[in-house]
Write a protein that holds these residues in place. Structure first.
Motif, PDB file in Angstrom:
ATOM      1  N   LYS A 251       0.833  -1.211   0.000  1.00 19.04           N
ATOM      2  CA  LYS A 251       0.000   0.000   0.000  1.00 19.04           C
ATOM      3  C   LYS A 251       0.866   1.259   0.000  1.00 19.04           C
ATOM      4  N   ALA A 252       1.927   1.243   0.778  1.00 19.50           N
ATOM      5  CA  ALA A 252       2.823   2.400   0.816  1.00 19.50           C
ATOM      6  C   ALA A 252       3.478   2.604  -0.548  1.00 19.50           C
ATOM      7  N   GLN A 253       3.885   1.503  -1.183  1.00 17.66           N
ATOM      8  CA  GLN A 253       4.502   1.616  -2.509  1.00 17.66           C
ATOM      9  C   GLN A 253       3.488   2.150  -3.511  1.00 17.66           C
ATOM     10  N   GLY A 254       2.234   1.709  -3.383  1.00 21.73           N
ATOM     11  CA  GLY A 254       1.171   2.219  -4.259  1.00 21.73           C
ATOM     12  C   GLY A 254       0.975   3.708  -4.064  1.00 21.73           C
ATOM     13  N   ALA A 255       1.036   4.173  -2.835  1.00 17.47           N
ATOM     14  CA  ALA A 255       0.892   5.603  -2.564  1.00 17.47           C
ATOM     15  C   ALA A 255       2.061   6.381  -3.153  1.00 17.47           C
TER      16      ALA A 255
ATOM     17  N   ASP B 189       3.234   9.597 -10.059  1.00 18.53           N
ATOM     18  CA  ASP B 189       2.437   9.767 -11.279  1.00 18.53           C
ATOM     19  C   ASP B 189       1.788  11.148 -11.318  1.00 18.53           C
ATOM     20  N   SER B 190       1.235  11.590 -10.194  1.00 20.37           N
ATOM     21  CA  SER B 190       0.538  12.865 -10.187  1.00 20.37           C
ATOM     22  C   SER B 190       1.506  14.040 -10.280  1.00 20.37           C
ATOM     23  N   THR B 191       2.709  13.904  -9.749  1.00 22.18           N
ATOM     24  CA  THR B 191       3.670  15.001  -9.850  1.00 22.18           C
ATOM     25  C   THR B 191       4.308  15.038 -11.236  1.00 22.18           C
ATOM     26  N   ASN B 192       4.411  13.933 -11.898  1.00 24.68           N
ATOM     27  CA  ASN B 192       4.994  13.890 -13.249  1.00 24.68           C
ATOM     28  C   ASN B 192       4.030  14.388 -14.296  1.00 24.68           C
ATOM     29  N   LYS B 193       2.752  14.455 -13.983  1.00 25.13           N
ATOM     30  CA  LYS B 193       1.746  14.909 -14.959  1.00 25.13           C
ATOM     31  C   LYS B 193       1.752  16.407 -15.108  1.00 25.13           C
ATOM     32  N   ASN B 194       2.313  17.107 -14.151  1.00 26.10           N
ATOM     33  CA  ASN B 194       2.293  18.583 -14.197  1.00 26.10           C
ATOM     34  C   ASN B 194       3.392  19.127 -15.043  1.00 26.10           C
TER      35      ASN B 194
END
Length: 64
Positions: free
Chosen positions: A49-53, A59-64
């Motif tokens: 779960k931690a790795q998923g987070a 992923d969300s920081t690379n989208k910006n």
């Protein structure tokens, strides 16, 4: 009861006591092993779960 019979009965009682103690130790060992495996599984789930987070954050920081 003669001394041979008394000795035999004492030996029987000792053997039964040792068998019961051995069974109790086996049960305790099995319970400890089960708890250890359960904790390891829980740890692996938490790690996943931690790795998923972390992956989600990447992923969300690379989208910006």
């Amino acid at each position: 009861m003669d001394s041979n019979q008394a000795s035999y009965n004492a030996g029987q009682a000792k053997g039964q006591t040792q068998e019961k103690a051995s069974n109790m130790m086996d049960k305790a060992s099995n319970a400890a092993q089960s708890a250890k495996e359960s904790m390891q599984e829980t740890g692996q789930q938490m790690q996943a779960k931690a790795q998923g987070a972390v992956d989600s954050t990447k992923d969300s920081t690379n989208k910006n």
